[in-house]
Design a protein around this motif. Structure first.
Motif, PDB file in Angstrom:
ATOM      1  N   SER A  14       0.829  -1.204   0.000  1.00  0.00           N
ATOM      2  CA  SER A  14       0.000   0.000   0.000  1.00  0.00           C
ATOM      3  C   SER A  14       0.863   1.254   0.000  1.00  0.00           C
ATOM      4  O   SER A  14       0.545   2.241  -0.664  1.00  0.00           O
ATOM      5  N   LEU A  74      -0.194   3.383  -2.919  1.00  0.00           N
ATOM      6  CA  LEU A  74      -1.013   2.569  -3.817  1.00  0.00           C
ATOM      7  C   LEU A  74      -0.401   2.518  -5.216  1.00  0.00           C
ATOM      8  O   LEU A  74      -1.090   2.599  -6.236  1.00  0.00           O
ATOM      9  N   ARG A  88      -8.672  10.272  -2.272  1.00  0.00           N
ATOM     10  CA  ARG A  88     -10.010   9.722  -2.000  1.00  0.00           C
ATOM     11  C   ARG A  88      -9.921   8.321  -1.409  1.00  0.00           C
ATOM     12  O   ARG A  88     -10.863   7.852  -0.784  1.00  0.00           O
ATOM     13  N   ALA A  89      -8.788   7.660  -1.617  1.00  0.00           N
ATOM     14  CA  ALA A  89      -8.587   6.311  -1.082  1.00  0.00           C
ATOM     15  C   ALA A  89      -7.861   6.324   0.259  1.00  0.00           C
ATOM     16  O   ALA A  89      -7.519   5.271   0.786  1.00  0.00           O
ATOM     17  N   PRO A 162     -11.725   4.217   3.223  1.00  0.00           N
ATOM     18  CA  PRO A 162     -10.346   4.349   2.718  1.00  0.00           C
ATOM     19  C   PRO A 162      -9.613   3.020   2.660  1.00  0.00           C
ATOM     20  O   PRO A 162      -9.864   2.116   3.458  1.00  0.00           O
ATOM     21  N   ARG A 163      -8.685   2.927   1.720  1.00  0.00           N
ATOM     22  CA  ARG A 163      -7.820   1.738   1.612  1.00  0.00           C
ATOM     23  C   ARG A 163      -6.583   1.874   2.494  1.00  0.00           C
ATOM     24  O   ARG A 163      -5.964   0.878   2.863  1.00  0.00           O
TER      25      ARG A 163
END
Length: 312
Positions: A14, A74, A88-89, A162-163
């Protein structure tokens, strides 16, 4: 696992920090730091003020760029052309929260949802999940306690599923019950594959809550691994306390390691982690009421790594 041994390959990670240095006014806030954060992993970032934690988080968020090295969020540059889409993630809870006092809790969360470009339909449930039920959500933020503002900040960080989640001193102002709720939320996020980075000074409460611990000092990563890894690396003594049998008998079994407590009811010894099992074997043959084994705490490990770094 020590800093130099960390694999920072970007495959499926990530976040990747690859030999990053950040210099401010000829001073290195970070010096050749390398680390990776993986999906479904909760990592604690610890260190005193000025250790480089905030600079690392700003780099991961794309708010600043490294002087040397590379940052990937990411798989992309967090400060690059796709920064707005990447954010946004990402969820972020800063250490110092500032919300408009005239807005209600619900209005505040709706505002941040619009800012992030995500739906507002689940905001009421999200507020309830962090302990701000309907009545509290309708109150103006200016009337909130510090703990309530912290809960609102956590809800803001969770907007849009969120990731990757960056949480800076997330349990400040939360009572013990709400801290438990917070860590339950973290466990749910981990199970869903979210990457969680916790930056905190509350070392004791981090034990058992994180997969890895990264220790920073003066812009350098000085330790990185699981709590078991750090205990092995530090090789601090384990404390064993035995009660129930005659103190002299226990002391004889433990030999020169033993110390009989002043009241004569218990015997305590400090032993190397590698000798723990052998010591316990000697004790289990005695008619004991209890054996307590205390491993080095994260506070003790942290202090040890700082002393070792200063001595070097």
């Amino acid at each position: 696992m020590n800093a130099s041994a960390t694999n920072v390959s970007s495959a499926h990670a990530s976040v990747v920090i690859d030999q990053v240095t950040k210099i401010y006014d000829a001073r290195a806030a970070l010096n050749q730091v390398g680390l990776r954060l993986d999906p479904g992993q909760c990592v604690a970032l610890v260190g005193h003020n000025g250790a480089g934690k905030s600079t690392l988080i700003k780099l991961m968020l794309g708010l600043i760029r490294p002087t040397h090295g590379q940052v990937r969020l990411l798989g992309e540059d967090p400060a690059g052309a796709h920064a707005a889409r990447l954010r946004r993630a990402v969820g972020y809870l800063p250490e110092n929260l500032a919300f408009h006092p005239s807005l209600t809790g619900r209005e505040t969360l709706d505002f941040y949802a619009r800012l992030k470009g995500v739906a507002r339909t689940g905001n009421a449930d999200l507020l309830a999940r962090v302990g701000l039920e309907a009545e509290a959500a309708r109150r103006r933020v200016g009337t909130y306690s510090k703990g309530m503002r912290q809960r609102l900040g956590l809800a803001q960080a969770l907007l849009g599923r969120p990731r990757v989640l960056f949480l800076d001193e997330p349990t400040t102002g939360l009572d013990p019950a709400l801290r438990q709720v917070f860590y339950e939320i973290v466990q749910e996020l981990r199970a869903a594959g979210v990457t969680v980075l916790l930056s905190s000074h509350a070392l004791t409460e981090l034990e058992g809550q994180t997969d890895r611990i990264i220790v920073m000092n003066r812009g350098v990563k000085i330790a990185d691994g699981t709590l078991t890894d750090l205990r092995h690396l530090a090789d601090l003594p384990v404390r064993i306390r035995a009660t129930g049998a005659q103190a002299g008998t226990v002391a004889e079994a433990l030999g020169p390691l033993a110390r009989v407590e002043p009241d004569g009811r218990a015997v305590e010894c400090l032993c190397a982690g590698g000798d723990k099992v052998a010591v316990l074997r000697r004790l289990t043959s005695l008619p004991l009421a209890d054996i307590a084994v205390t491993e080095p705490s994260l506070d003790e490990l942290y202090a040890h790594f700082l002393r070792r770094e200063q001595a070097a």
